[in-house]
Scaffold this active site. Structure first.
Site, short mmCIF file in Angstrom:
data_model
loop_
_atom_site.label_atom_id
_atom_site.label_comp_id
_atom_site.label_asym_id
_atom_site.label_seq_id
_atom_site.Cartn_x
_atom_site.Cartn_y
_atom_site.Cartn_z
N CYS A 165 0.84 -1.21 0.00
CA CYS A 165 0.00 0.00 0.00
C CYS A 165 0.86 1.25 0.00
CB CYS A 165 -0.93 -0.01 1.21
SG CYS A 165 -2.00 1.43 1.29
N CYS A 223 -0.58 4.18 2.02
CA CYS A 223 -0.39 4.05 3.47
C CYS A 223 1.05 4.35 3.88
CB CYS A 223 -0.71 2.63 3.94
SG CYS A 223 -2.30 1.99 3.41
N ASP A 224 1.99 3.83 3.11
CA ASP A 224 3.37 3.75 3.61
C ASP A 224 4.35 4.72 2.98
OD1 ASP A 224 2.28 1.71 5.06
OD2 ASP A 224 3.05 0.12 3.78
#
Lengths: 106, 307
Positions: free
Chosen positions: B134, B137-138
Protein backbone atom coordinates in the site's frame (compact mmCIF):
# COMPACT_ATOMS: atom_id res chain seq x y z
CA UNK A 1 -16.05 5.21 29.10
CA UNK A 2 -12.54 5.25 27.64
CA UNK A 3 -11.59 6.64 24.27
CA UNK A 4 -8.58 6.52 21.99
CA UNK A 5 -5.73 8.70 23.25
CA UNK A 6 -3.42 10.54 20.84
CA UNK A 7 0.12 9.89 22.02
CA UNK A 8 3.34 11.51 20.80
CA UNK A 9 7.09 11.02 21.00
CA UNK A 10 7.14 13.00 24.24
CA UNK A 11 4.47 11.21 26.25
CA UNK A 12 4.38 7.74 24.67
CA UNK A 13 6.51 6.06 27.34
CA UNK A 14 4.40 7.35 30.20
CA UNK A 15 1.27 5.96 28.59
CA UNK A 16 2.66 2.46 28.08
CA UNK A 17 4.17 2.37 31.56
CA UNK A 18 0.98 3.66 33.08
CA UNK A 19 -1.28 0.80 31.99
CA UNK A 20 -0.70 -2.97 31.94
CA UNK A 21 -2.32 -3.54 28.54
CA UNK A 22 -2.01 -1.08 25.66
CA UNK A 23 -2.89 -1.27 21.97
CA UNK A 24 -0.97 1.22 19.84
CA UNK A 25 -2.47 2.18 16.49
CA UNK A 26 0.18 3.65 14.17
CA UNK A 27 -1.54 5.74 11.52
CA UNK A 28 -1.17 8.68 9.12
CA UNK A 29 -3.76 11.00 7.60
CA UNK A 30 -3.03 9.58 4.13
CA UNK A 31 -3.66 6.00 5.27
CA UNK A 32 -7.27 5.33 4.33
CA UNK A 33 -7.48 1.82 5.82
CA UNK A 34 -6.31 3.43 9.11
CA UNK A 35 -9.21 5.86 8.95
CA UNK A 36 -11.69 3.08 8.25
CA UNK A 37 -10.37 0.96 11.13
CA UNK A 38 -10.76 3.73 13.69
CA UNK A 39 -14.46 3.16 14.56
CA UNK A 40 -13.65 -0.44 15.47
CA UNK A 41 -10.80 0.65 17.72
CA UNK A 42 -13.02 3.25 19.34
CA UNK A 43 -15.53 0.51 20.18
CA UNK A 44 -12.81 -1.64 21.73
CA UNK A 45 -11.53 1.29 23.78
CA UNK A 46 -15.04 2.08 24.96
CA UNK A 47 -16.09 -1.47 25.77
CA UNK A 48 -12.98 -2.47 27.76
CA UNK A 49 -11.92 0.68 29.64
CA UNK A 50 -10.49 -1.37 32.55
CA UNK A 51 -8.75 -3.94 30.41
CA UNK A 52 -6.99 -1.93 27.75
CA UNK A 53 -5.85 1.55 26.82
CA UNK A 54 -5.86 2.36 23.10
CA UNK A 55 -3.29 4.86 21.84
CA UNK A 56 -2.92 6.32 18.38
CA UNK A 57 0.39 7.59 17.07
CA UNK A 58 0.61 9.71 13.93
CA UNK A 59 3.81 8.42 12.29
CA UNK A 60 4.36 11.64 10.32
CA UNK A 61 4.57 13.69 13.50
CA UNK A 62 6.21 11.10 15.73
CA UNK A 63 9.10 9.49 13.88
CA UNK A 64 10.96 8.45 17.06
CA UNK A 65 8.18 6.18 18.28
CA UNK A 66 7.59 4.64 14.85
CA UNK A 67 11.32 4.03 14.33
CA UNK A 68 11.68 2.53 17.80
CA UNK A 69 9.24 -0.21 16.81
CA UNK A 70 10.44 -0.48 13.16
CA UNK A 71 7.02 0.54 11.89
CA UNK A 72 7.15 0.84 8.10
CA UNK A 73 3.66 -0.21 7.13
CA UNK A 74 0.32 1.26 8.04
CA UNK A 75 -1.87 0.38 9.71
CA UNK A 76 0.23 -1.38 12.34
CA UNK A 77 -1.19 -2.31 15.73
CA UNK A 78 1.12 -3.16 18.61
CA UNK A 79 -0.12 -5.07 21.64
CA UNK A 80 1.98 -4.04 24.62
CA UNK A 81 1.63 -5.83 27.94
CA UNK A 82 3.58 -4.69 31.01
CA UNK A 83 5.69 -2.43 28.81
CA UNK A 84 6.72 -5.20 26.40
CA UNK A 85 5.50 -5.74 22.83
CA UNK A 86 3.73 -9.12 22.85
CA UNK A 87 2.49 -9.18 19.26
CA UNK A 88 1.57 -6.95 16.34
CA UNK A 89 -0.93 -6.85 13.50
CA UNK A 90 0.27 -5.38 10.22
CA UNK A 91 -2.37 -4.30 7.70
CA UNK A 92 -6.09 -3.72 7.87
CA UNK A 93 -8.14 -6.05 10.06
CA UNK A 94 -11.63 -6.13 11.55
CA UNK A 95 -12.42 -5.35 15.20
CA UNK A 96 -13.23 -9.01 15.91
CA UNK A 97 -9.68 -9.95 15.02
CA UNK A 98 -8.30 -7.15 17.17
CA UNK A 99 -10.43 -8.30 20.08
CA UNK A 100 -9.39 -11.91 19.54
CA UNK A 101 -5.71 -10.91 19.59
CA UNK A 102 -6.30 -8.80 22.69
CA UNK A 103 -7.84 -11.79 24.49
CA UNK A 104 -4.92 -14.00 23.50
CA UNK A 105 -2.35 -11.49 24.72
CA UNK A 106 -3.96 -10.21 27.91
CA UNK B 1 -28.08 -9.03 16.53
CA UNK B 2 -30.62 -10.56 14.14
CA UNK B 3 -29.77 -14.16 13.19
CA UNK B 4 -31.99 -14.73 10.17
CA UNK B 5 -31.66 -12.67 7.00
CA UNK B 6 -33.09 -12.61 3.51
CA UNK B 7 -29.67 -11.96 2.01
CA UNK B 8 -26.19 -12.11 3.40
CA UNK B 9 -23.62 -10.35 1.27
CA UNK B 10 -20.11 -11.63 1.85
CA UNK B 11 -17.73 -8.76 1.13
CA UNK B 12 -18.09 -5.01 1.63
CA UNK B 13 -16.21 -3.69 -1.38
CA UNK B 14 -17.72 -1.96 -4.44
CA UNK B 15 -19.63 -5.06 -5.63
CA UNK B 16 -20.94 -5.94 -2.18
CA UNK B 17 -22.00 -2.42 -1.24
CA UNK B 18 -23.64 -1.72 -4.61
CA UNK B 19 -25.56 -4.97 -4.24
CA UNK B 20 -26.49 -4.00 -0.69
CA UNK B 21 -28.10 -0.74 -1.85
CA UNK B 22 -30.33 -2.68 -4.25
CA UNK B 23 -31.17 -5.42 -1.75
CA UNK B 24 -32.06 -2.78 0.82
CA UNK B 25 -34.28 -0.95 -1.62
CA UNK B 26 -35.99 -4.26 -2.41
CA UNK B 27 -36.88 -4.24 1.30
CA UNK B 28 -34.92 -7.40 1.96
CA UNK B 29 -33.35 -7.93 5.35
CA UNK B 30 -29.74 -7.60 4.29
CA UNK B 31 -26.50 -8.17 6.20
CA UNK B 32 -23.09 -7.34 4.74
CA UNK B 33 -20.04 -9.06 6.24
CA UNK B 34 -16.65 -7.48 5.62
CA UNK B 35 -13.51 -9.08 6.98
CA UNK B 36 -11.17 -6.09 6.72
CA UNK B 37 -12.40 -2.55 6.09
CA UNK B 38 -15.59 -1.54 4.29
CA UNK B 39 -14.76 -0.30 0.83
CA UNK B 40 -12.50 -3.16 -0.24
CA UNK B 41 -9.08 -3.00 -1.84
CA UNK B 42 -9.74 0.26 -3.64
CA UNK B 43 -9.43 2.17 -0.34
CA UNK B 44 -5.71 1.36 -0.45
CA UNK B 45 -5.43 3.75 -3.42
CA UNK B 46 -5.05 7.49 -3.02
CA UNK B 47 -7.23 8.61 -5.91
CA UNK B 48 -9.69 7.29 -8.46
CA UNK B 49 -9.96 9.20 -11.70
CA UNK B 50 -12.06 6.95 -13.94
CA UNK B 51 -15.20 6.36 -11.92
CA UNK B 52 -17.93 7.82 -14.12
CA UNK B 53 -19.75 10.86 -12.83
CA UNK B 54 -16.88 12.70 -11.18
CA UNK B 55 -15.04 15.28 -13.27
CA UNK B 56 -12.32 15.68 -10.62
CA UNK B 57 -10.33 12.84 -9.04
CA UNK B 58 -11.96 11.49 -5.90
CA UNK B 59 -10.64 9.75 -2.80
CA UNK B 60 -11.74 6.09 -2.99
CA UNK B 61 -12.34 5.87 0.76
CA UNK B 62 -14.79 8.80 0.48
CA UNK B 63 -16.63 7.15 -2.40
CA UNK B 64 -16.89 3.87 -0.53
CA UNK B 65 -18.02 5.55 2.69
CA UNK B 66 -20.84 7.13 0.71
CA UNK B 67 -21.82 3.73 -0.72
CA UNK B 68 -21.82 2.24 2.77
CA UNK B 69 -23.99 5.07 4.14
CA UNK B 70 -26.30 4.81 1.13
CA UNK B 71 -26.90 1.12 1.87
CA UNK B 72 -27.52 1.82 5.56
CA UNK B 73 -30.12 4.40 4.55
CA UNK B 74 -32.17 1.48 3.22
CA UNK B 75 -31.85 -0.59 6.35
CA UNK B 76 -28.84 -2.70 5.40
CA UNK B 77 -26.74 -3.85 8.37
CA UNK B 78 -22.97 -3.66 7.93
CA UNK B 79 -20.98 -5.99 10.16
CA UNK B 80 -17.19 -5.90 10.26
CA UNK B 81 -16.64 -9.63 10.69
CA UNK B 82 -15.27 -12.48 8.61
CA UNK B 83 -17.40 -15.24 7.10
CA UNK B 84 -15.56 -18.40 8.14
CA UNK B 85 -18.03 -21.01 6.92
CA UNK B 86 -20.72 -21.18 4.24
CA UNK B 87 -23.03 -24.19 4.17
CA UNK B 88 -26.35 -24.98 2.52
CA UNK B 89 -28.78 -26.24 5.18
CA UNK B 90 -32.19 -27.27 3.84
CA UNK B 91 -33.73 -24.26 2.11
CA UNK B 92 -31.34 -21.80 3.73
CA UNK B 93 -27.69 -20.91 3.90
CA UNK B 94 -25.71 -20.89 7.13
CA UNK B 95 -22.86 -18.46 7.53
CA UNK B 96 -20.45 -18.94 10.41
CA UNK B 97 -18.47 -16.04 11.81
CA UNK B 98 -16.25 -15.92 14.89
CA UNK B 99 -18.48 -16.83 17.86
CA UNK B 100 -21.73 -16.47 15.89
CA UNK B 101 -23.88 -18.01 13.16
CA UNK B 102 -26.37 -16.45 10.74
CA UNK B 103 -28.81 -17.90 8.25
CA UNK B 104 -30.07 -16.44 4.97
CA UNK B 105 -32.36 -17.38 2.11
CA UNK B 106 -29.74 -16.22 -0.37
CA UNK B 107 -26.05 -15.46 -0.42
CA UNK B 108 -24.44 -12.82 -2.57
CA UNK B 109 -20.76 -13.60 -2.57
CA UNK B 110 -18.58 -10.58 -3.36
CA UNK B 111 -15.50 -11.26 -1.27
CA UNK B 112 -13.14 -9.72 -3.81
CA UNK B 113 -9.50 -10.56 -4.02
CA UNK B 114 -6.32 -10.37 -1.99
CA UNK B 115 -2.88 -9.04 -2.86
CA UNK B 116 -0.75 -11.51 -4.75
CA UNK B 117 2.77 -12.12 -3.46
CA UNK B 118 5.80 -13.31 -5.40
CA UNK B 119 6.60 -16.14 -3.01
CA UNK B 120 10.35 -15.52 -3.13
CA UNK B 121 12.82 -15.54 -0.20
CA UNK B 122 12.67 -12.60 2.19
CA UNK B 123 9.28 -11.34 1.03
CA UNK B 124 7.14 -12.42 3.99
CA UNK B 125 9.95 -11.87 6.51
CA UNK B 126 10.29 -8.23 5.40
CA UNK B 127 6.60 -7.52 4.92
CA UNK B 128 5.95 -4.44 7.01
CA UNK B 129 9.69 -3.76 7.19
CA UNK B 130 10.12 -2.25 3.76
CA UNK B 131 8.02 -4.66 1.72
CA UNK B 132 4.54 -3.20 1.32
CA UNK B 133 1.29 -3.54 -0.60
CA UNK B 134 0.00 0.00 0.00
CA UNK B 135 1.89 3.04 -1.28
CA UNK B 136 -0.80 5.42 -0.04
CA UNK B 137 -0.39 4.05 3.47
CA UNK B 138 3.37 3.75 3.61
CA UNK B 139 4.87 6.36 1.26
CA UNK B 140 5.69 8.83 4.09
CA UNK B 141 8.19 6.33 5.52
CA UNK B 142 10.24 6.62 2.33
CA UNK B 143 10.80 10.36 2.13
CA UNK B 144 14.04 10.92 0.18
CA UNK B 145 14.70 7.17 -0.12
CA UNK B 146 14.98 4.67 -2.95
CA UNK B 147 11.98 2.50 -3.61
CA UNK B 148 10.82 -0.03 -6.18
CA UNK B 149 7.35 -0.85 -7.44
CA UNK B 150 6.75 -4.32 -8.84
CA UNK B 151 4.13 -4.66 -11.57
CA UNK B 152 2.94 -3.08 -14.78
CA UNK B 153 -0.79 -2.52 -14.41
CA UNK B 154 -2.86 0.48 -13.30
CA UNK B 155 -2.24 -0.15 -9.61
CA UNK B 156 1.54 -0.35 -10.07
CA UNK B 157 1.66 2.91 -12.00
CA UNK B 158 -0.56 4.75 -9.54
CA UNK B 159 1.69 3.51 -6.74
CA UNK B 160 4.83 4.67 -8.59
CA UNK B 161 3.35 8.11 -9.24
CA UNK B 162 2.29 8.48 -5.61
CA UNK B 163 5.66 7.34 -4.29
CA UNK B 164 7.49 9.78 -6.60
CA UNK B 165 6.09 12.59 -4.44
CA UNK B 166 8.08 11.25 -1.48
CA UNK B 167 10.98 9.05 -2.61
CA UNK B 168 14.17 10.31 -4.26
CA UNK B 169 14.00 7.53 -6.85
CA UNK B 170 11.30 5.08 -7.90
CA UNK B 171 12.15 2.03 -10.01
CA UNK B 172 9.25 0.31 -11.68
CA UNK B 173 10.24 -3.32 -12.15
CA UNK B 174 8.19 -5.09 -14.77
CA UNK B 175 8.58 -8.63 -16.03
CA UNK B 176 7.56 -7.76 -19.57
CA UNK B 177 8.70 -5.31 -22.24
CA UNK B 178 5.53 -3.25 -22.16
CA UNK B 179 3.02 -2.03 -19.59
CA UNK B 180 -0.62 -3.09 -19.27
CA UNK B 181 -1.73 0.11 -17.55
CA UNK B 182 -3.93 2.83 -19.05
CA UNK B 183 -2.02 4.89 -21.60
CA UNK B 184 -2.64 8.11 -19.68
CA UNK B 185 -0.86 6.63 -16.65
CA UNK B 186 2.01 5.35 -18.79
CA UNK B 187 2.51 8.82 -20.17
CA UNK B 188 2.67 10.33 -16.70
CA UNK B 189 5.18 7.72 -15.56
CA UNK B 190 7.45 8.19 -18.58
CA UNK B 191 7.42 11.96 -18.05
CA UNK B 192 8.25 11.73 -14.34
CA UNK B 193 11.98 12.34 -13.74
CA UNK B 194 11.99 10.40 -10.50
CA UNK B 195 10.60 7.20 -12.05
CA UNK B 196 12.64 4.82 -14.15
CA UNK B 197 11.40 1.55 -15.60
CA UNK B 198 13.33 -1.71 -15.46
CA UNK B 199 11.91 -3.82 -18.28
CA UNK B 200 11.93 -7.62 -18.57
CA UNK B 201 13.02 -7.99 -14.97
CA UNK B 202 11.92 -10.01 -11.97
CA UNK B 203 12.69 -9.79 -8.28
CA UNK B 204 14.10 -13.07 -7.02
CA UNK B 205 14.91 -12.20 -3.43
CA UNK B 206 14.30 -9.46 -0.85
CA UNK B 207 17.42 -8.82 1.23
CA UNK B 208 17.76 -7.28 4.66
CA UNK B 209 17.95 -8.11 8.35
CA UNK B 210 15.75 -5.74 10.37
CA UNK B 211 14.50 -3.96 7.27
CA UNK B 212 14.66 -4.19 3.50
CA UNK B 213 18.04 -3.23 2.11
CA UNK B 214 18.23 -4.61 -1.42
CA UNK B 215 16.51 -6.66 -4.10
CA UNK B 216 18.04 -9.39 -6.23
CA UNK B 217 16.79 -8.57 -9.71
CA UNK B 218 16.93 -10.96 -12.64
CA UNK B 219 17.38 -9.41 -16.07
CA UNK B 220 15.41 -11.88 -18.17
CA UNK B 221 17.20 -10.90 -21.36
CA UNK B 222 20.75 -11.48 -20.09
CA UNK B 223 19.73 -14.02 -17.43
CA UNK B 224 21.92 -12.19 -14.92
CA UNK B 225 20.96 -11.42 -11.33
CA UNK B 226 22.15 -8.11 -9.88
CA UNK B 227 21.51 -6.67 -6.41
CA UNK B 228 19.70 -3.33 -6.33
CA UNK B 229 19.90 -1.18 -3.20
CA UNK B 230 16.40 -0.33 -2.09
CA UNK B 231 14.63 0.88 1.07
CA UNK B 232 11.08 0.03 0.07
CA UNK B 233 9.43 -2.39 -2.36
CA UNK B 234 5.77 -2.12 -3.23
CA UNK B 235 4.01 -5.13 -4.68
CA UNK B 236 1.35 -4.51 -7.32
CA UNK B 237 1.51 -7.77 -9.22
CA UNK B 238 -2.16 -8.60 -9.23
CA UNK B 239 -4.50 -10.39 -6.91
CA UNK B 240 -5.89 -13.79 -6.04
CA UNK B 241 -9.64 -14.29 -5.59
CA UNK B 242 -11.02 -14.82 -2.10
CA UNK B 243 -12.98 -17.92 -3.03
CA UNK B 244 -11.82 -20.37 -0.37
CA UNK B 245 -15.38 -20.66 1.00
CA UNK B 246 -16.76 -21.55 -2.43
CA UNK B 247 -14.42 -24.36 -3.41
CA UNK B 248 -16.82 -27.17 -2.47
CA UNK B 249 -19.92 -25.31 -3.65
CA UNK B 250 -19.32 -24.03 -7.16
CA UNK B 251 -17.08 -24.55 -10.14
CA UNK B 252 -13.81 -22.63 -9.90
CA UNK B 253 -11.19 -22.33 -12.62
CA UNK B 254 -7.54 -23.33 -12.13
CA UNK B 255 -6.77 -19.93 -10.58
CA UNK B 256 -9.68 -20.04 -8.14
CA UNK B 257 -12.07 -17.72 -10.00
CA UNK B 258 -15.79 -18.48 -10.24
CA UNK B 259 -16.93 -19.41 -13.71
CA UNK B 260 -20.34 -17.91 -14.43
CA UNK B 261 -22.18 -15.81 -17.00
CA UNK B 262 -24.03 -12.50 -17.03
CA UNK B 263 -26.73 -13.97 -14.75
CA UNK B 264 -24.11 -14.15 -11.96
CA UNK B 265 -25.91 -17.21 -10.64
CA UNK B 266 -24.06 -20.33 -9.63
CA UNK B 267 -24.96 -24.00 -9.69
CA UNK B 268 -25.62 -23.75 -5.94
CA UNK B 269 -29.24 -22.71 -5.42
CA UNK B 270 -29.56 -19.23 -3.94
CA UNK B 271 -25.86 -18.44 -4.25
CA UNK B 272 -24.98 -15.45 -6.43
CA UNK B 273 -21.54 -14.05 -7.11
CA UNK B 274 -20.20 -10.65 -7.99
CA UNK B 275 -17.06 -8.59 -8.47
CA UNK B 276 -13.47 -9.75 -8.50
CA UNK B 277 -14.18 -13.37 -7.60
CA UNK B 278 -15.44 -13.87 -11.17
CA UNK B 279 -13.25 -15.08 -14.01
CA UNK B 280 -12.57 -12.31 -16.49
CA UNK B 281 -13.29 -9.38 -14.18
CA UNK B 282 -11.01 -6.51 -15.20
CA UNK B 283 -10.64 -5.07 -11.69
CA UNK B 284 -12.36 -1.73 -12.04
CA UNK B 285 -14.62 -0.20 -9.41
CA UNK B 286 -17.20 0.69 -12.05
CA UNK B 287 -17.33 -2.92 -13.25
CA UNK B 288 -17.68 -4.33 -9.75
CA UNK B 289 -20.43 -1.85 -8.96
CA UNK B 290 -22.33 -2.87 -12.08
CA UNK B 291 -21.89 -6.53 -11.30
CA UNK B 292 -23.09 -5.98 -7.76
CA UNK B 293 -26.27 -4.40 -9.07
CA UNK B 294 -26.80 -7.20 -11.58
CA UNK B 295 -26.32 -9.88 -8.94
CA UNK B 296 -28.66 -8.08 -6.53
CA UNK B 297 -31.42 -7.86 -9.13
CA UNK B 298 -31.10 -11.56 -9.96
CA UNK B 299 -30.99 -12.38 -6.28
CA UNK B 300 -34.19 -10.40 -5.80
CA UNK B 301 -35.83 -12.37 -8.59
CA UNK B 302 -34.85 -15.56 -6.79
CA UNK B 303 -36.16 -14.34 -3.43
CA UNK B 304 -39.42 -13.23 -5.03
CA UNK B 305 -39.85 -16.75 -6.39
CA UNK B 306 -39.70 -18.05 -2.79
CA UNK B 307 -42.26 -15.53 -1.45
Amino acid sequence: MSEIISANDGNFESFIQGHPMVIVDFWAPTCMPCRLMEPGLEKIAASHPEKVRVLKVNVNENPKTSSRFFVRTLPTLLFIKDGQVRTQIVGAVNPVQIEKTLNEVS
Amino acid sequence: MEKNWDVIIVGGGPAGLAAAIYCGRALRKTLVLEKKVFGGQIVFSDIIENYPGFAEPIVPADLMEQMAKQSERYGVVLENDEALGLVREGENWRVDVYQNTYTAKAILYAAGSAHRFLGVPGEQELLGRGVSVCATCDAPFFQGKKVAVLGGGDTALYEALHLAKFASEVTLIHRRGQLRAERILQERVFKNDRIKVLWDSEVQRFQGAQKLEALDVLDKKTNRVEPMACDGAFLAIGTIPNTGLLKDLVQLDENGYVVTDISLRTEARGLFVSGEVIKGNRRQVAISVGMGVQAALNCEEYLASLD
